[in-house]
Structure formats: C-alpha cells, structure tokens
Write a protein that holds these residues in place. Structure first.
Motif, mmCIF file in Angstrom:
data_model
loop_
_atom_site.group_PDB
_atom_site.id
_atom_site.type_symbol
_atom_site.label_atom_id
_atom_site.label_comp_id
_atom_site.label_asym_id
_atom_site.label_seq_id
_atom_site.Cartn_x
_atom_site.Cartn_y
_atom_site.Cartn_z
ATOM 1 N N ASP A 35 0.647 -1.234 0.058
ATOM 2 C CA ASP A 35 0.100 0.218 -0.008
ATOM 3 C C ASP A 35 0.733 1.227 -0.174
ATOM 4 O OD1 ASP A 35 -2.031 -1.591 -0.108
ATOM 5 O OD2 ASP A 35 -2.731 -1.452 2.140
ATOM 6 N N ALA A 36 1.818 1.174 0.776
ATOM 7 C CA ALA A 36 2.756 2.527 0.962
ATOM 8 C C ALA A 36 3.542 2.699 -0.480
ATOM 9 C CB ALA A 36 3.945 2.262 1.887
ATOM 10 N N ALA A 52 3.527 6.265 -5.117
ATOM 11 C CA ALA A 52 3.414 6.330 -6.720
ATOM 12 C C ALA A 52 2.155 7.141 -6.975
ATOM 13 C CB ALA A 52 3.221 4.862 -7.461
ATOM 14 N N ALA A 53 1.145 7.045 -6.495
ATOM 15 C CA ALA A 53 0.108 7.888 -6.585
ATOM 16 C C ALA A 53 0.204 9.332 -6.402
ATOM 17 C CB ALA A 53 -1.223 7.295 -5.971
ATOM 18 N N GLU A 54 0.916 9.513 -5.395
ATOM 19 C CA GLU A 54 1.116 10.814 -4.611
ATOM 20 C C GLU A 54 1.886 11.642 -5.757
ATOM 21 O OE1 GLU A 54 2.659 10.668 -0.816
ATOM 22 O OE2 GLU A 54 0.531 10.368 0.246
ATOM 23 N N GLU A 55 3.028 10.927 -6.428
ATOM 24 C CA GLU A 55 3.785 11.398 -7.124
ATOM 25 C C GLU A 55 3.388 11.695 -8.439
ATOM 26 O OE1 GLU A 55 8.247 10.241 -9.206
ATOM 27 O OE2 GLU A 55 7.455 8.709 -7.759
ATOM 28 N N ALA A 56 2.258 11.013 -8.842
ATOM 29 C CA ALA A 56 1.868 11.193 -10.258
ATOM 30 C C ALA A 56 0.714 12.537 -9.797
ATOM 31 C CB ALA A 56 0.786 9.964 -10.478
ATOM 32 N N ALA A 57 -0.031 12.520 -8.851
ATOM 33 C CA ALA A 57 -0.885 13.716 -8.586
ATOM 34 C C ALA A 57 -0.133 15.120 -8.427
ATOM 35 C CB ALA A 57 -1.380 13.340 -7.102
ATOM 36 N N ARG A 86 -0.272 18.046 -10.630
ATOM 37 C CA ARG A 86 -0.613 19.309 -10.241
ATOM 38 C C ARG A 86 0.441 20.401 -10.591
ATOM 39 N NH1 ARG A 86 -1.408 17.738 -5.570
ATOM 40 N NH2 ARG A 86 0.720 17.939 -4.781
ATOM 41 N N ALA A 87 1.595 19.998 -10.754
ATOM 42 C CA ALA A 87 2.784 20.711 -11.088
ATOM 43 C C ALA A 87 2.438 21.161 -12.588
ATOM 44 C CB ALA A 87 4.232 20.259 -11.001
#
Length: 747
Positions: A75-76, A81-86, A90-91
C-alpha cells in the motif's frame, strides 16, 4: 471409522482451542494480531515445539499473519506512486496556469497599446478636422503620450531578449523589465489619473451639444470599426484600468509559480512593487484632489458671502478667530513646525520679489511704448545743411522703426509673458498655505480629545493631507520658481546686451559724422553723462512748467450755462465757497462725482465721513458727492462783459468831424454819414467742450450763421470758422469795421 486420537503436546504456553458453542471465535484480524503477539513473546524453542505443519488452525493463522504483514508495504508503494503522479499532474496544471497568466499579461499589454495608439493618432486627428473645431480637445489627451511611451518601452524590453513565455528565462526578463520601469510607470500614470476628472468633465460638456456629440460618435466608430466604441472615454479609461490590473496579473502568475522557481523571489518583489506603485498613485491623486479643491480662488460679492453664512460656518469661523487670538496673545501655545515655517517664509519672499519685478517690467515696457509712440523724426524740422542733426534723425528713425520694436517684442516674449504666468502660478500655493492655517486652527481644537467623531476625524485628515502636500510640493515649487526667476533675469540681461550691440553697430555707420566721435572713451562718457544730466534737468523743468500751467486757475470767461450754475451756487452757499476744477475727475468709489475741467462746485465739507481731508464733499449744482481736494482751486470771478478788444475800433463821427454825442436834439438836420462795413473776429480764446461747439483763437475771422441757438437764446451763436461749424458764446465775438462807404443823407 473413527479417526485416531492425537496426543496434544505438553506445552504450558499453548492451550487447546475452546469449543465454538461456548466462546465466540475471533475475527481474522484479531486472531492475526493475537498470534503475532504470542509469536513475538514466545521463545524460539517454544515455537519449534509446535507442530505447525500438522495443525490446520496454526497453518491458517500463520497464513493470515503473512498476508497482513506484507500488505502495508505494498500500500505504501502504491500510495507513494499515486502521490507522485498527483504532484506531477498538479505541477503541470500550475505551470499551464502560470503560462496562461503570463500570456494574458503580454497579449493584453499589446492590445492595450494598440488601442491607445488608435485613439491618440487616428481618432484624435479625425476629431480635429471637425468644423467648428472642438474646444479644449487637446486637454483630453494630456499625459497620454507618456503612458503610451512607457508601455511601448516595457514591450520593447521583452522583445529585445527574444524569449517567449514558454522559455524558463521569460519570467525573470518580465520582472526585470517591470522593475526597471516602475518609476517611469508611476510618474506617467499618476499625472494621467490626476487629470482624468478633466477628461470626463470635457466629455460631458460635449454630450450636452447633441449635434456635435453625434458627429463625434460617427468619427469614433468609423476610426475604430473593430471595437464597438461610442465615446472617447472607452479608450481614455483604459490607463485607469490598466495600472490597477498589473498587481492582479503579477499576483496570479506568482500564485501559480513554484516557490522553488529561480525567479520566484524576483516575481514576489515585482508584485509588491506593482502594489506600491498603485498605492502611491492613489495617494498622489488624493493630494491633487485636495489641492484642486482648496487652491481655487472664488470671486464672491458681499451678497454671495452673506448667502453662504449659516450657523455651522459662523461657529467654525468664530472658533478659528478665538484660537488665533489666543495664539497672538500667548494664552494658548501654537503648534510650531519649523520646516514648514521656513518654506512659508521663503515662498512669501519669493512672491514679493516676483511681484516687484513684474511691476518694474510693466513700467519699463510702458515707458518704452510711450517713447516709441513719439516720432519727431517724421516731421520736417528744416535741418538742411546740419549734418549732426541729420545723422541723429536717421539714428533715431532706425531705433524707433527697427531696433527698439524688436527689443520690445523679445522683452514681452522672454520676460514679461513668463513673469505673468509665474505670478499666476503663485495663487494656488498661497491659497493652500492660507487654508492650512485655517485647518491648523481647527485641528488644534480637537487634538487633545481622546476620541474623535467622524467629522472631527475628517478635519484632522484634511489638515494632515494639506500639511504633507505642502511639505512635499512647496520645496519643489520654490526651487522651480526661483530657477525660472533667475532665467528671466538672465534673459533680461542678455536682451540689453543684444540691444547695446545693435546700437553700437548702428552708431558705427555714423561715427565719422558725429561731432564727438573723436573724443577719448573717458572724455566721451564724461560728455555723455553731462549731456544726459543736463537733458534730464531741462526735461524736469519743462514738466514742472507744464504741470504748473495745467494746474493754474482757469480764468476763461464762463459759458452761459456755467454762469447760471455760478449764480445758483453763490446764492445758496456764498461766493467764498465757490471752487473750480483744475482737471477732469472720474469717480472710482461710492458717492464720487465725475466732473470735467473748469466746472464750478460749492464746498460743503472739507473732509469725508471718515475724516479724510483728501476728499471734499461738494455741491455741483444738482448732484452732491466727493471729489479730490487736489483738483480744486478757489474760483476767481471774471467779469461777465468782455474787456475791450484791441481789434475793435468802431467810432461814429458827426458831420463836423468830431465825436458824435449821444444827446437828443429836436432840430432836424441833414447829416452826412458814412456806414461802416463790419467783420466779426474772435475776441478771446475759446475751447470747445462738446461736439456741438467749436474752438476759437483770438483774432480769428469768423462767419456768423445764426446769432442764437436752436432755442432762440442769444447767449450762443452758430458760427463757421476754419470750415467747421459750431456754437460759441456770443460775448466772445468782436465786431470790427473793415471799410466805409458813403450813404445818402437821412433826416
């Protein structure tokens, strides 16, 4: 068939499972948690003693423990990976918004500059062609050229770097360009925004003239068909909106810029600079509005001032007067501002110097104009054969026709006209200084209060605004006024230097023909000084003689109308009170009389109601009023019958050649007489005082047309003299015999 019974291991740590019908079973998560705790607490030997391979319950528990131990790690990683993609998305989204905001700033700036150029070039030139011409049209475009210039310079700085909004260096280039032009942007926009009220007022005045406004709208629409503009304010309001939009656009770009961007700190500084520029422009505009409000000079009549009086204004002025008296008497301390006091003192000193110089220059030009109006060189003075006199005549003609008129024109253009403009500019600061004193007296009354009302706070703010405005602007005004004053004095000096050079060049052509050209310089200047002083003395003597002659008592015999007036005044006031005017009097004050030279008046009082002995109260034979005492002299009675004229030699001879006696004789005798032919001459000088009269000179031949006036009065006669007709007093005429002719005897 029964299953074999297994022996349970004798381990003290593990207990047989409880029956299901007695104790509820644990959930898989709880069982795994319990099992993990047991495993962590047990020893290695105890774990090896358990036959995990053969116990199904242990196998299931171990499998569940394995699942729950491996799940958090998976899960981590997925979450990271999801946070990095988000974050990446966003950037990208923020970068896209930053790019859009940057492109909006550049695009709108170019479009804004284009519309301003269309307004100032195309529309303005087309409006100037309208007939009749629009009044004060140029006033609507004041300071807009500076705005266009600074906007064009901003875009040119961006174009010089040859970078696009997609380039990472574009943001830094934009910030550097704006910061380098921030001072110019402020100076251009603050003057334009301060003048914008004039723009709206002028446009409203045009709208009141419907035919003119209709033509203006047609010109605007035809000049800029791509925009739906129906008034000039559509274009002229753009700078007002644009300067307020700079901070919004820069803050939007900064909002969508990563704080780690290399140009972020520079962008933040630029956004703060744009906000500061708007604040200073608003403050300057507020100062200008206060200055425009209080620097106006109103010309009010006494009735207007009375109509403006009300209880509030009377109370306010009374409080100011009371506070001012307290200052002057030392009862209340005065708020001292040494910096302002120094500026105020220098301003009044400068104002006094400008007023004195203006008066002197006007007097100088007046004397010069009077000198040019006298042209003695135009008269033939019979100077044939006198070379010096002819030379002086030619020099004087050149001075009056060429050199001095040019000098006067330059003097009025370079000195007098700027001096008049500078004197008019002093009115605004003077009114502000006076208004500051009024507001200071109001401010001192409320300064000690712990809390202020809304009106009192407005009074305090007004005083602080005027004081700050004067402290900021008055030094600059004093400096510029002093610079202009020195410039005008320098121009005055240069003009006289050029005049001396022109006169020297003129005199060089006549140097050999003038009598004093051979003198040494010192001897020449000594002679010139003596000549000037001698001429001044002669001129002074002449002026004194003329003045004495003009102020001499009038001894000319009175006209019939004046004789009647004299009789009325004498009967009413007595002969000792009769005075005569030595010159024309024009009334300039209340109860003043306007009288002509030679009129008779009777003195009622030798002072006015204020005790001023320079104004006497007189009776002019009808109206009563005041006249200057310097224009009055005591009237010297002149005999009504004219004295014997030296030209009049009429004699009547009797038949014996002796003088005929005026005695009656009853004897009828035949007389031999000659009837003389008579010619009428002027026995005295007479000056016409109206267009119906004609002037006479003593001894002048006259033709009498009618021995009376239109009313039949024989006090006046209609005569013709020098081909002019008019009335003269009959007792001014003398009859002189010219020749005799024989006549028939009569009985």
């Amino acid at each position: 068939m029964e299953s074999p019974v297994r022996a349970e291991p004798a381990t003290p740590t593990l207990a047989p499972p409880a029956p299901r019908n007695h104790t509820p079973s644990l959930s898989p998560r709880a069982e795994a948690k319990e099992k993990r705790s047991e495993v962590s607490e047990g020893t290695a030997d105890e774990c090896e003693a358990v036959d995990t391979e053969e116990d199904p319950i242990c196998l299931s528990l171990l499998s569940k423990m394995t699942v729950f131990v491996e799940a958090p790690a998976e899960d981590a990683s997925e979450k990271a990976a999801a946070e990095e993609a988000a974050a990446k998305e966003r950037a990208e989204r923020e970068a896209q918004r930053q790019l859009l905001a940057t492109e909006e700033l550049i695009y709108t700036e170019r479009n804004y500059l284009r519309l301003l150029q269309v307004c100032t070039c195309t529309i303005r030139s087309n409006l100037q062609k309208l007939q009749p011409q629009l009044p004060n049209l140029d006033s609507m475009f004041l300071y807009i050229e500076e705005v266009i210039d600074v906007s064009g310079r901003l875009l040119s700085l961006l174009d010089q770097k040859q970078v696009t909004p997609h380039d990472p260096l574009f943001l830094e280039t934009l910030c550097d360009a704006f910061l380098s032009l921030s001072t110019d942007i402020e100076s251009a926009y603050k003057e334009y925004l301060s003048n914008y009220n004039t723009v709206t007022a002028l446009e409203n005045s045009y709208k009141q003239k419907e035919p003119l406004w209709t033509e203006m709208v047609k010109v605007i629409k035809s000049s800029a068909p791509e925009v739906n503009a129906t008034s000039l304010s559509f274009f002229l309001v753009m700078p007002v909106q644009r300067i307020a939009r700079y901070p919004l656009l820069l803050q939007t770009i900064m909002k969508h810029t990563d704080p780690g961007h290399p140009a972020y700190s520079l962008l933040e500084q630029t956004a703060h600079a744009a906000v500061a520029v708007n604040c200073r422009i608003n403050e300057y505009k507020r100062f200008r509005e206060v200055a425009d409000k209080y620097k106006k000079t109103e010309t009010l009549t006494i009735r207007d001032k009375i109509n403006r009086l009300n209880s509030h204004s009377i109370a306010k002025k009374t409080a100011r007067l009371s506070q001012f008296i307290k200052h002057e008497t030392g009862i209340a301390p005065k708020l001292v501002d040494e910096e302002f006091d120094a500026l105020e003192g220098f301003f009044y000193l400068l104002e006094n110097g400008i007023a004195v110089l203006h008066e002197n220059v006007e007097t100088y030009l007046s004397h010069l104009q009077r000198f040019l109006s006298c042209r003695p060189e135009e008269f033939d003075l019979d100077m044939d054969g006198e070379k010096p006199a002819i030379c002086y005549k030619e020099i004087t003609a050149a001075l009056r026709q060429w050199i001095l008129p040019t000098f006067e024109k330059r003097m009025r253009t370079l000195v007098h006209k700027p001096l008049c403009a500078l004197r008019e500019l002093l009115v605004g600061p003077r009114n502000l200084i006076r208004k500051r004193l009024d507001k200071l007296l109001d401010y001192e009354l409320i300064e000690e209060k712990p809390s202020l009302s809304y009106d009192e706070q407005a009074v305090a703010n007004t005083y602080k605004t005027i004081n700050t405005l004067l402290l900021n602007e008055l030094p600059q005004f004093n400096g510029l006024a002093l610079t202009l004053l020195w410039g005008m004095l320098g121009a005055f000096s240069c003009l006289h230097k050029d005049l001396a050079a022109d006169m020297e060049q003129l005199f060089q052509g006549f140097a050999q023909q003038l009598p004093h050209s051979s003198l040494e310089p010192n001897a020449f200047w000594e002679w010139a000084e003596c000549s000037v002083l001698e001429g001044a003395r002669m001129l002074e003597t002449l002026c004194r003689n003329v003045e004495d002659q003009l102020n001499a008592p009038i001894v000319q015999p009175l006209s019939p109308g004046s004789q009647k007036c004299l009789k009325v005044l004498t009967d009413k006031h007595g002969s000792a009170k009769i005075y005569q005017l030595t010159g024309h009097v024009v009334g300039t004050r209340d109860l003043d009389l306007s009288l002509n030279r030679g009129e008779l008046v009777a003195i009622i009082s030798e002072m006015d109601t204020r005790g001023d002995r320079r104004r006497w109260l007189v009776d002019a034979g009808g109206p009563r009023g005041y006249v200057p005492s310097s224009k009055l002299v005591r009237y010297h009675q002149v005999t009504m019958d004219p004295p014997p004229s030296p030209h009049l030699t009429v004699t009547t001879m009797d038949c014996a050649g002796g003088v005929r006696r005026h005695s009656y004789t009853p004897d009828v005798r035949t007389l031999s007489m000659t009837m003389p032919c008579f010619q009428v001459f002027a026995g005295y000088d007479f000056t016409a005082r109206s267009s119906h009269e004609v002037s006479l000179r003593v001894g002048e031949p006259i033709r009498v047309l009618e021995p009376h006036d239109k009313r039949g009065s024989r006090d006046w006669s209609l005569v013709e003299v020098r081909e002019q007709r008019g009335y003269v007093p009959s007792n001014y005429l003398a009859v002189v015999p010219t020749s005799t002719s024989p006549t028939t005897p009569y009985h």
